[in-house]
Scaffold this active site. Structure first.
Site, PDB file in Angstrom:
ATOM      1  N   LYS A   1     -10.436   0.065  -6.341  1.00  7.09           N
ATOM      2  CA  LYS A   1     -10.607   0.560  -4.971  1.00  7.09           C
ATOM      3  C   LYS A   1      -9.793   1.832  -4.842  1.00  7.09           C
ATOM      4  CE  LYS A   1     -11.556  -3.543  -2.198  1.00  7.09           C
ATOM      5  NZ  LYS A   1     -11.102  -4.378  -1.072  1.00  7.09           N
TER       6      LYS A   1
ATOM      7  N   HIS B   1      -3.722 -10.949   5.065  1.00  6.52           N
ATOM      8  CA  HIS B   1      -4.002  -9.579   5.492  1.00  6.52           C
ATOM      9  C   HIS B   1      -4.679  -9.488   6.853  1.00  6.52           C
ATOM     10  CE1 HIS B   1      -2.799  -8.740   1.427  1.00  6.52           C
ATOM     11  NE2 HIS B   1      -2.983  -7.444   1.574  1.00  6.52           N
TER      12      HIS B   1
ATOM     13  N   HIS C   1       3.694  -2.450   4.319  1.00 10.02           N
ATOM     14  CA  HIS C   1       2.494  -3.284   4.192  1.00 10.02           C
ATOM     15  C   HIS C   1       2.836  -4.723   3.756  1.00 10.02           C
ATOM     16  CE1 HIS C   1      -1.555  -4.519   3.205  1.00 10.02           C
ATOM     17  NE2 HIS C   1      -1.165  -4.778   1.960  1.00 10.02           N
TER      18      HIS C   1
ATOM     19  N   LYS D   1      -5.615 -10.800 -10.589  1.00  8.70           N
ATOM     20  CA  LYS D   1      -6.425  -9.746  -9.957  1.00  8.70           C
ATOM     21  C   LYS D   1      -7.587  -9.359 -10.881  1.00  8.70           C
ATOM     22  CE  LYS D   1      -6.903  -5.953  -7.023  1.00  8.70           C
ATOM     23  NZ  LYS D   1      -6.338  -4.983  -6.127  1.00  8.70           N
TER      24      LYS D   1
ATOM     25  N   ARG E   1     -13.731 -11.859  -4.144  1.00  3.03           N
ATOM     26  CA  ARG E   1     -12.642 -10.873  -4.023  1.00  3.03           C
ATOM     27  C   ARG E   1     -11.948 -10.942  -2.661  1.00  3.03           C
ATOM     28  NH1 ARG E   1     -12.351  -4.688  -6.483  1.00  3.03           N
ATOM     29  NH2 ARG E   1     -10.298  -4.260  -5.667  1.00  3.03           N
TER      30      ARG E   1
ATOM     31  N   HIS F   1      -2.688  -6.977   8.732  1.00  3.18           N
ATOM     32  CA  HIS F   1      -3.233  -5.671   9.135  1.00  3.18           C
ATOM     33  C   HIS F   1      -3.089  -5.466  10.642  1.00  3.18           C
ATOM     34  CE1 HIS F   1      -6.047  -5.203   5.409  1.00  3.18           C
ATOM     35  NE2 HIS F   1      -4.904  -4.586   5.236  1.00  3.18           N
TER      36      HIS F   1
ATOM     37  N   GLU G   1     -16.458  -6.970  -3.794  1.00  3.60           N
ATOM     38  CA  GLU G   1     -16.093  -7.835  -2.671  1.00  3.60           C
ATOM     39  C   GLU G   1     -17.292  -8.378  -1.906  1.00  3.60           C
ATOM     40  OE1 GLU G   1     -12.463  -6.627  -0.708  1.00  3.60           O
ATOM     41  OE2 GLU G   1     -12.954  -7.818   1.058  1.00  3.60           O
TER      42      GLU G   1
ATOM     43  N   GLU H   1       2.975  -9.527  -2.244  1.00  2.00           N
ATOM     44  CA  GLU H   1       1.652  -9.621  -2.885  1.00  2.00           C
ATOM     45  C   GLU H   1       1.691 -10.597  -4.070  1.00  2.00           C
ATOM     46  OE1 GLU H   1      -1.023  -8.229  -1.565  1.00  2.00           O
ATOM     47  OE2 GLU H   1      -0.322  -6.500  -0.397  1.00  2.00           O
TER      48      GLU H   1
ATOM     49  N   ASN I   1      -7.442 -11.092   0.331  1.00  2.00           N
ATOM     50  CA  ASN I   1      -7.020 -10.694   1.677  1.00  2.00           C
ATOM     51  C   ASN I   1      -6.204 -11.766   2.387  1.00  2.00           C
ATOM     52  OD1 ASN I   1      -8.311  -8.192   1.486  1.00  2.00           O
ATOM     53  ND2 ASN I   1     -10.274  -9.126   2.031  1.00  2.00           N
TER      54      ASN I   1
ATOM     55  N   ARG J   1     -18.554  14.419 -10.001  1.00  2.00           N
ATOM     56  CA  ARG J   1     -19.226  13.112  -9.887  1.00  2.00           C
ATOM     57  C   ARG J   1     -18.568  12.004 -10.705  1.00  2.00           C
ATOM     58  NH1 ARG J   1     -23.668  16.437 -10.324  1.00  2.00           N
ATOM     59  NH2 ARG J   1     -24.533  16.959  -8.284  1.00  2.00           N
TER      60      ARG J   1
HETATM   61  N1  LIG Z   1      -6.472   0.524  -3.932  1.00  2.00           N
HETATM   62  C1  LIG Z   1      -6.069  -0.681  -3.645  1.00  2.00           C
HETATM   63  O1  LIG Z   1      -6.641  -1.675  -4.067  1.00  2.00           O
HETATM   64  C2  LIG Z   1      -4.844  -0.836  -2.800  1.00  2.00           C
HETATM   65  C3  LIG Z   1      -4.256  -2.091  -2.655  1.00  2.00           C
HETATM   66  C4  LIG Z   1      -3.082  -2.192  -1.913  1.00  2.00           C
HETATM   67  C5  LIG Z   1      -2.522  -1.053  -1.341  1.00  2.00           C
HETATM   68  N2  LIG Z   1      -3.123   0.159  -1.503  1.00  2.00           N
HETATM   69  C6  LIG Z   1      -2.530   1.376  -0.938  1.00  2.00           C
HETATM   70  O2  LIG Z   1      -1.278   1.594  -1.559  1.00  2.00           O
HETATM   71  C7  LIG Z   1      -0.455   2.353  -0.682  1.00  2.00           C
HETATM   72  C8  LIG Z   1       0.934   1.765  -0.687  1.00  2.00           C
HETATM   73  O3  LIG Z   1       1.454   1.845  -1.978  1.00  2.00           O
HETATM   74  P1  LIG Z   1       3.022   1.664  -2.261  1.00  2.00           P
HETATM   75  O4  LIG Z   1       3.524   0.476  -1.524  1.00  2.00           O
HETATM   76  O5  LIG Z   1       3.193   1.756  -3.717  1.00  2.00           O
HETATM   77  O6  LIG Z   1       3.668   2.908  -1.484  1.00  2.00           O
HETATM   78  P2  LIG Z   1       3.991   4.431  -1.932  1.00  2.00           P
HETATM   79  O7  LIG Z   1       3.046   4.912  -2.933  1.00  2.00           O
HETATM   80  O8  LIG Z   1       4.128   5.196  -0.668  1.00  2.00           O
HETATM   81  O9  LIG Z   1       5.422   4.286  -2.612  1.00  2.00           O
HETATM   82  C9  LIG Z   1       6.523   3.849  -1.821  1.00  2.00           C
HETATM   83  C10 LIG Z   1       7.732   4.801  -1.969  1.00  2.00           C
HETATM   84  O10 LIG Z   1       8.344   4.582  -3.244  1.00  2.00           O
HETATM   85  C11 LIG Z   1       8.513   5.818  -3.939  1.00  2.00           C
HETATM   86  N3  LIG Z   1       8.470   5.477  -5.357  1.00  2.00           N
HETATM   87  C12 LIG Z   1       7.397   5.144  -6.115  1.00  2.00           C
HETATM   88  N4  LIG Z   1       7.789   4.734  -7.323  1.00  2.00           N
HETATM   89  C13 LIG Z   1       9.125   4.832  -7.355  1.00  2.00           C
HETATM   90  C14 LIG Z   1      10.114   4.535  -8.329  1.00  2.00           C
HETATM   91  N5  LIG Z   1       9.793   3.990  -9.499  1.00  2.00           N
HETATM   92  N6  LIG Z   1      11.410   4.757  -8.021  1.00  2.00           N
HETATM   93  C15 LIG Z   1      11.757   5.258  -6.798  1.00  2.00           C
HETATM   94  N7  LIG Z   1      10.886   5.522  -5.837  1.00  2.00           N
HETATM   95  C16 LIG Z   1       9.584   5.318  -6.113  1.00  2.00           C
HETATM   96  C17 LIG Z   1       7.374   6.668  -3.428  1.00  2.00           C
HETATM   97  O11 LIG Z   1       7.634   8.040  -3.622  1.00  2.00           O
HETATM   98  C18 LIG Z   1       7.358   6.279  -1.940  1.00  2.00           C
HETATM   99  O12 LIG Z   1       8.347   6.970  -1.238  1.00  2.00           O
HETATM  100  C19 LIG Z   1      -1.149   2.351   0.661  1.00  2.00           C
HETATM  101  O13 LIG Z   1      -1.723   3.620   0.886  1.00  2.00           O
HETATM  102  C20 LIG Z   1      -2.236   1.299   0.519  1.00  2.00           C
HETATM  103  O14 LIG Z   1      -3.356   1.583   1.320  1.00  2.00           O
HETATM  104  C21 LIG Z   1      -4.260   0.283  -2.224  1.00  2.00           C
HETATM  105 ZN   LIG Z   2      -2.032  -5.920   0.432  1.00  2.00          ZN
END
Ligand SMILES: NC(=O)c1ccc[n+]([C@@H]2O[C@H](COP(=O)([O-])OP(=O)(O)OC[C@H]3O[C@@H](n4cnc5c(N)ncnc54)[C@H](O)[C@@H]3O)[C@@H](O)[C@H]2O)c1
Ligand SMILES: [Zn+2]
Length: 358
Positions: free
Chosen positions: A139, A243, A260, A222, A236, A247, A232, A181, A240, A117
């Site tokens: 999130k 987005h 993304h 942020k 918040r 999206h 949100e 971003e 977006n 939990r």
């Molecule tokens: N929770 C939230 O508020 C929120 C906001 C935006 C996005 N997201 C989520 O985040 C995800 C995308 O995250 P991302 O863009 O970081 O992608 P990711 O986590 O897939 O990382 C991108 C690539 O970079 C590699 N990598 C990471 N750090 C590295 C480093 N220092 N050196 C070399 N390679 C490295 C990873 O292994 C991967 O192959 C999505 O699932 C999205 O839905 C969440």
């Molecule tokens: Zn985004």
């Protein structure tokens, strides 16, 4: 800096080399056990030294790896993570350290939200996108075959440790996608940040000190927004910006063609154009937004093969669409935006047509 959420407030550390302070910070949380969640790519670069350092500081640490890729951000892998936590005798006082990009961060956060939990989570984001966006704000979640990020929870981390040095190994395309971003924060909140991004493109792409400043500023924005509207219900939603169209572009291209941030870049240009058509934004400001996005090598236009009809359809199905009405975040100046939910279909269509590659 801090995210102010009463007794759930937490600190965000941004410092080159801060990975080396991680064990001191984690030890201060007095965890019974520390589970490092990572993927083989990031673990191969940073994981082993982090694990050794935590153990060297007397912490009872172990690692759980998930495969590298968005397609593994699902309930099956979450189930596997929870099993590994149980097998390793984690309890309510254990801490999960998320070492990786947004995929690892979202899964670690959701595992922390649900294990017994709710246990504590420390975010150690290693992509630019996760440093300026997903690691802050609480999130968490995973994808479902019927939709992205459809299963999740709000669960704030206990600490965020950002080491910009980790960006040195990040593939260039991933880095640039994260810049989208950062540009977003400039447009929605901070004209000065936007100016810096325009002026210092070379330095930022070269990972100069201007990048660190931009990361700090992005996290501050942020943190401010999340501190005022955690779940949100209003403010918040300005995060977006770009987005709504972004999206839709991701969805109709099957999440394969664009990262993304790249889709958001197209969406921010589209929202700028729409704001001009709505008479809310001077055309020259929309041009400035597009120019800065373009200078970083990000896409600015909707690909030719995507019709306005398909995009509109995808927007109606987005989880953020409320009762069939699509909501846009539209700039009224650089550094200021408004939420608009009554955009006439004809204006949206004009934007989707005119922003398409000719
Ligand atoms: N929770 C939230 O508020 C929120 C906001 C935006 C996005 N997201 C989520 O985040 C995800 C995308 O995250 P991302 O863009 O970081 O992608 P990711 O986590 O897939 O990382 C991108 C690539 O970079 C590699 N990598 C990471 N750090 C590295 C480093 N220092 N050196 C070399 N390679 C490295 C990873 O292994 C991967 O192959 C999505 O699932 C999205 O839905 C969440
Ligand atoms: Zn985004």
């Amino acid at each position: 800096m801090d995210v102010s959420l009463g007794d759930r407030s937490y600190e965000i550390l941004v410092n080159p080399g801060s990975l080396a302070c991680l064990s001191v910070r984690v030890r201060a949380l007095r965890p019974s056990r520390v589970a490092i969640l990572s993927n083989p790519t990031v673990y191969g670069l940073y994981g082993r030294p982090v694990e050794e350092m935590l153990k060297g500081h007397g912490l009872d640490a172990f690692t759980v790896l998930v495969p590298d890729g968005e397609e593994y951000k699902d309930l099956l892998w979450l189930y596997k993570i929870l099993g590994d936590l149980l097998r390793n005798r984690c309890d309510r006082k254990s801490v999960i350290v998320a070492l990786g990009g947004g995929v690892v961060g979202d899964m670690a956060g959701f595992a922390a939200a649900t294990f017994m939990r709710g246990i504590r989570c420390v975010q150690v984001p290693t992509t630019l996108l996760s440093q300026v966006d997903s690691s802050v704000g609480g999130k968490t979640g995973v994808n479902h075959p019927l939709g992205k990020n459809m299963v999740g929870a709000f669960h704030q981390p206990s600490l965020v440790v950002i080491d910009p040095h980790t960006l040195r190994t990040l593939p260039q395309r991933e880095f640039v996608a994260g810049i989208a971003e950062v540009i977003k924060y400039g447009v929605i909140w901070d004209a000065e940040l936007f100016d810096t991004l325009g002026r210092c493109c070379k330095e930022i792409l070269g990972l100069g000190s201007e990048l660190q400043d931009a990361i700090v500023r992005s996290c501050q924005i942020k943190a401010t927004v999340v501190g005022r509207d955690e779940k949100e219900s209003g403010l918040r939603a300005i995060l977006n910006y770009g987005h709504t169209i972004g999206h839709a572009v991701e969805a109709v291209t099957g999440y394969r063609r664009y990262l993304h941030g790249e889709a958001v870049a197209i969406g921010m240009c589209g929202a700028g154009d729409l704001a001009v058509r709505m008479g809310m934004l001077p055309r020259q400001d929309a041009r400035r937004i597009t120019k800065v996005i373009e200078n970083y090598g990000l896409p600015t236009r909707i690909p030719k093969d995507i019709s306005p009809d398909r995009l509109t359809e995808a927007m109606m199905h987005d989880k953020k669409a409320e009762a069939g009405s699509v909501r846009f975040v539209l700039p009224t100046a650089i550094g200021m935006v408004k939420l608009v939910s009554d955009v006439p279909g004809s204006k949206l269509r004009q934007t989707l047509e005119s922003c398409r590659v000719t």
